[in-house]
Design a protein around this motif. Structure first.
Motif, mmCIF file in Angstrom:
data_model
loop_
_atom_site.group_PDB
_atom_site.id
_atom_site.type_symbol
_atom_site.label_atom_id
_atom_site.label_comp_id
_atom_site.label_asym_id
_atom_site.label_seq_id
_atom_site.Cartn_x
_atom_site.Cartn_y
_atom_site.Cartn_z
ATOM 1 N N VAL A 148 0.831 -1.153 0.091
ATOM 2 C CA VAL A 148 -0.026 0.022 0.016
ATOM 3 C C VAL A 148 0.866 1.444 -0.003
ATOM 4 O O VAL A 148 1.937 1.324 0.791
ATOM 5 N N ALA A 149 0.450 2.241 -0.881
ATOM 6 C CA ALA A 149 1.217 3.427 -0.609
ATOM 7 C C ALA A 149 0.286 4.745 -0.110
ATOM 8 O O ALA A 149 -0.926 4.441 -0.330
ATOM 9 N N LYS A 150 0.915 5.796 0.556
ATOM 10 C CA LYS A 150 0.061 6.391 0.907
ATOM 11 C C LYS A 150 0.532 7.963 0.178
ATOM 12 O O LYS A 150 1.469 8.212 0.091
ATOM 13 N N ILE A 151 -0.473 8.706 -0.191
ATOM 14 C CA ILE A 151 -0.327 10.210 -0.852
ATOM 15 C C ILE A 151 -0.961 11.127 -0.019
ATOM 16 O O ILE A 151 -1.987 11.167 0.671
ATOM 17 N N THR A 152 -0.064 12.306 0.157
ATOM 18 C CA THR A 152 -0.578 13.322 1.045
ATOM 19 C C THR A 152 -0.526 14.618 0.146
ATOM 20 O O THR A 152 0.525 14.940 -0.276
ATOM 21 N N VAL A 153 -1.700 15.179 0.059
ATOM 22 C CA VAL A 153 -1.604 16.380 -0.533
ATOM 23 C C VAL A 153 -1.778 17.813 0.508
ATOM 24 O O VAL A 153 -2.462 17.884 1.413
ATOM 25 N N VAL A 154 -0.585 18.455 0.328
ATOM 26 C CA VAL A 154 -0.313 19.434 1.524
ATOM 27 C C VAL A 154 -0.793 20.688 0.948
ATOM 28 O O VAL A 154 -0.612 20.985 0.027
ATOM 29 N N GLY A 155 -1.463 21.211 2.188
ATOM 30 C CA GLY A 155 -1.634 22.558 1.898
ATOM 31 C C GLY A 155 -2.835 22.999 0.913
ATOM 32 O O GLY A 155 -2.529 23.967 0.034
ATOM 33 N N ILE A 156 -3.783 22.250 1.373
ATOM 34 C CA ILE A 156 -5.137 22.453 0.501
ATOM 35 C C ILE A 156 -5.783 23.534 0.677
ATOM 36 O O ILE A 156 -6.062 23.575 2.045
ATOM 37 N N ASP B 20 -8.400 4.079 -0.924
ATOM 38 C CA ASP B 20 -9.069 3.494 0.167
ATOM 39 C C ASP B 20 -9.195 4.447 1.391
ATOM 40 O O ASP B 20 -9.718 5.323 1.495
ATOM 41 N N VAL B 21 -8.004 4.242 2.260
ATOM 42 C CA VAL B 21 -8.281 4.835 3.395
ATOM 43 C C VAL B 21 -8.078 6.284 3.151
ATOM 44 O O VAL B 21 -7.097 6.745 3.006
ATOM 45 N N ILE B 22 -8.809 7.231 3.609
ATOM 46 C CA ILE B 22 -8.846 8.720 3.472
ATOM 47 C C ILE B 22 -8.880 9.383 4.576
ATOM 48 O O ILE B 22 -9.754 9.127 5.526
ATOM 49 N N VAL B 23 -7.880 10.352 4.796
ATOM 50 C CA VAL B 23 -7.755 10.813 6.383
ATOM 51 C C VAL B 23 -7.579 12.504 5.858
ATOM 52 O O VAL B 23 -6.589 12.845 5.121
ATOM 53 N N GLN B 24 -8.516 13.329 6.557
ATOM 54 C CA GLN B 24 -8.272 14.710 5.957
ATOM 55 C C GLN B 24 -8.106 15.331 7.542
ATOM 56 O O GLN B 24 -9.038 15.261 8.541
ATOM 57 N N GLY B 25 -7.035 16.329 7.641
ATOM 58 C CA GLY B 25 -6.910 16.806 8.884
ATOM 59 C C GLY B 25 -7.645 18.077 8.852
ATOM 60 O O GLY B 25 -8.255 18.805 7.895
ATOM 61 N N THR B 26 -7.787 18.532 10.365
ATOM 62 C CA THR B 26 -8.739 19.700 10.525
ATOM 63 C C THR B 26 -7.917 20.906 9.673
ATOM 64 O O THR B 26 -6.571 21.010 9.965
ATOM 65 N N ALA B 27 -8.817 21.742 8.972
ATOM 66 C CA ALA B 27 -8.185 22.847 8.529
ATOM 67 C C ALA B 27 -7.643 23.910 9.475
ATOM 68 O O ALA B 27 -8.272 24.210 10.565
ATOM 69 N N VAL B 28 -6.454 24.414 9.331
ATOM 70 C CA VAL B 28 -6.082 25.455 10.386
ATOM 71 C C VAL B 28 -5.566 26.793 9.353
ATOM 72 O O VAL B 28 -5.017 26.504 8.155
ATOM 73 N N ASP B 29 -6.099 28.107 9.663
ATOM 74 C CA ASP B 29 -5.979 29.113 8.831
ATOM 75 C C ASP B 29 -6.561 28.796 7.382
ATOM 76 O O ASP B 29 -5.956 29.353 6.307
ATOM 77 N N GLY B 30 -7.608 28.244 7.281
ATOM 78 C CA GLY B 30 -8.191 27.681 5.798
ATOM 79 C C GLY B 30 -7.308 26.763 4.985
ATOM 80 O O GLY B 30 -7.687 26.695 3.877
ATOM 81 N N VAL B 31 -6.491 26.201 5.562
ATOM 82 C CA VAL B 31 -5.567 25.217 4.931
ATOM 83 C C VAL B 31 -5.441 24.092 5.285
ATOM 84 O O VAL B 31 -5.524 23.779 6.880
ATOM 85 N N ALA B 32 -5.629 22.767 4.788
ATOM 86 C CA ALA B 32 -5.918 21.513 5.386
ATOM 87 C C ALA B 32 -4.857 20.628 4.363
ATOM 88 O O ALA B 32 -4.222 20.640 3.381
ATOM 89 N N HIS B 33 -4.721 19.390 5.136
ATOM 90 C CA HIS B 33 -3.982 18.354 4.341
ATOM 91 C C HIS B 33 -4.928 17.008 4.000
ATOM 92 O O HIS B 33 -5.803 16.907 5.050
ATOM 93 N N LEU B 34 -4.716 16.519 2.958
ATOM 94 C CA LEU B 34 -5.458 15.304 2.706
ATOM 95 C C LEU B 34 -4.663 14.034 2.257
ATOM 96 O O LEU B 34 -3.790 14.296 1.298
ATOM 97 N N SER B 35 -4.793 12.953 3.058
ATOM 98 C CA SER B 35 -4.039 11.806 2.918
ATOM 99 C C SER B 35 -4.974 10.718 2.527
ATOM 100 O O SER B 35 -6.180 10.750 2.891
ATOM 101 N N PHE B 36 -4.348 9.742 1.476
ATOM 102 C CA PHE B 36 -5.356 8.612 1.102
ATOM 103 C C PHE B 36 -4.187 7.580 0.636
ATOM 104 O O PHE B 36 -3.145 8.001 0.221
ATOM 105 N N THR B 37 -4.707 6.079 0.603
ATOM 106 C CA THR B 37 -4.136 5.348 -0.006
ATOM 107 C C THR B 37 -4.501 4.696 -1.286
ATOM 108 O O THR B 37 -5.803 4.886 -1.628
#
Ligand code: ADP
Ligand code: ASP
Ligand code: MG
Length: 407
Positions: free
Chosen positions: A261-269, A291-308
């Motif tokens: 499995v590989a994880k991709i993180t899109v930084v600073g969305i 598959d596994v999708i994890v979205q971090g809480t936005a701080v100052d209108g910017v968030a990170h999104l990870s998924f596999t």
């Protein structure tokens, strides 16, 4: 007289001796009064070898040509099998997927069967011949050869069994049936005598490669009993069926793992509506399963999104997202390939609270970090480091299967 479709996997037909042994076994079944259609995989590691060969001439081989190349693996094994039958005095005919009427869409490398037209198979059976069909391959309405995705010979077998209204589809492999975990990873795993389509489908999707997930889906859709058993002995194997209320007997039926499995993180969305669809729609259109999708809480209108994604799809997914960075207002995309998924699966999970907590505790007790979580009614999946996967499978198997009373 019953009609059986018997599929033999790569290890079962790995060399000439094995091919002859399989032919002899099928002959015995025919002598007992059954009509048999045989489906074969490529010999041993042929498919891996052909992929490696293609990569020696091109970094990204074209999917159409790769399909044509890979289909030769199954063509070799089915022709050899027919020759083995004839040498034993039994009339036999080898058919490619196309000749056997396996019609697919044109998504190369992961084609889906759209129709089965088994006329030729039926005609050959009527002539008293044993029919041996090349698994894993089909043909589009534009006459291109396709393959059904890794492990796809199971799907050829079940589709053909449905098309022929066979009584049963038997999947012959190198283990005695479906176990409570991969027996090569957890030697204490127990063989299941039977399992529901629903649970088998979930295990298969989550990495239990003993059955191709789409074969299980087809079996359920056509109410076709599937038996998984060894081609190396006469043990009874595992029956996959929808019958009885067997789901309720055991809360967790099995532990599945996927080590690639590989994880991709899109930084600073930018945290605004529609961004997720701008990422996931192009991925879906490109045939990349997320598959596994994890979205971090936005701080100052910017968030990170990870998924596999699966390791095989990583390159394609990352280059797609790189092209989208401007449009979605993201800073960069990071990827880490070395992850694994471990899952507990069982229909009982949906009726009893506390499974997730217990799973996290077991992993925590082993100091295994959880990098993401996903759940459905009948499964809980944790994303962990690849190097810890065997330990995690064994620990979860002990907690959820071995420590439970057999009911
Ligand atoms: P084939 O070539 O016969 O299609 P596969 O390699 O595709 O065989 O599938 C069989 C393998 O699946 C087994 O050797 C085993 O290691 C693996 N496997 C993973 N999970 C399970 C499970 N729950 N039960 C049985 N086998 C499993
Ligand atoms: N030979 C193909 C593979 O290795 C299909 C199969 O074995 O089912 O994926
Ligand atoms: Mg297989």
């Amino acid at each position: 007289m019953s009609l059986l479709v018997q599929k033999f996997g790569g290890t079962s037909v790995a060399n000439p001796d094995r091919i002859r042994a399989v032919a002899a076994r099928v002959l015995r079944t025919q002598q007992e009064g059954h009509e048999v259609v045989v489906v074969v995989s490529a010999m041993g590691d042929t498919t891996d070898d052909l992929i490696a060969l293609a990569r020696q001439v091109a970094e990204q081989p074209s999917d159409r040509e790769l399909d044509l190349l890979l289909s030769t693996g199954e063509t070799v094994s089915c022709t050899l099998m027919a020759m083995a039958f004839r040498a034993m005095g039994q009339e036999a005919v080898a058919l490619t997927g196309a000749q056997a009427g396996i019609i697919t869409d044109n998504s190369h490398r992961r084609a889906r069967i759209v129709a089965v037209d088994p006329q030729r198979v039926t005609q050959e059976l009527e002539k008293g011949r044993t029919v041996i069909v090349a698994g894993f391959q089909g043909i589009t309405d534009g006459s291109d050869i396709t393959t059904l995705g890794r492990g796809g010979s199971d799907t050829t077998a079940v589709a053909l069994a449905a098309g022929l209204h066979a009584d049963r589809c038997e999947i012959y492999t190198d283990v005695d049936g479906v176990f409570t975990a991969d027996p090569r990873v957890e030697p204490r795993a127990r063989k299941l005598d039977e399992i529901s389509y629903e649970e088998m489908l979930e295990l298969a999707k989550l990495g239990a490669r003993v059955m191709h997930p789409r074969a299980v889906e087809l079996g359920e859709a056509y109410h076709l009993p599937i038996v998984v058993r060894s081609s190396f002995n006469d043990n009874l194997g595992t029956l996959i069926t929808g019958g009885k209320q067997m789901e309720y007997r055991r809360k967790v039926r099995g532990i599945a793992h996927d080590p690639d499995v590989a994880k991709i993180t899109v930084v600073g969305i930018k945290d605004r509506p529609g961004v997720a669809s701008k990422i996931f729609v192009p991925l879906a259109d490109a045939g990349v399963n997320v598959d596994v999708i994890v979205q971090g809480t936005a701080v100052d209108g910017v968030a990170h999104l990870s998924f596999t994604v699966s390791k095989d799809d990583l390159g394609k997914a990352v280059s797609l997202i790189k092209n989208l960075l401007g449009e979605i207002g993201a800073q960069t995309v990071l990827s880490s390939p070395g992850l694994a998924k471990v899952s507990i699966v069982g229909t009982g999970i949906q009726y009893t609270p506390g499974y997730a907590a217990r799973m996290f505790q077991v992993l925590g007790d082993h100091n295994i970090n959880i990098e993401g979580i996903t759940t459905s009614d009948i499964r809980i999946t944790c994303l962990i480091d690849q190097s810890r996967v065997q330990e995690a499978v064994q620990a979860l198997h002990e907690a959820f299967i071995l420590d439970q009373p057999v009911t």
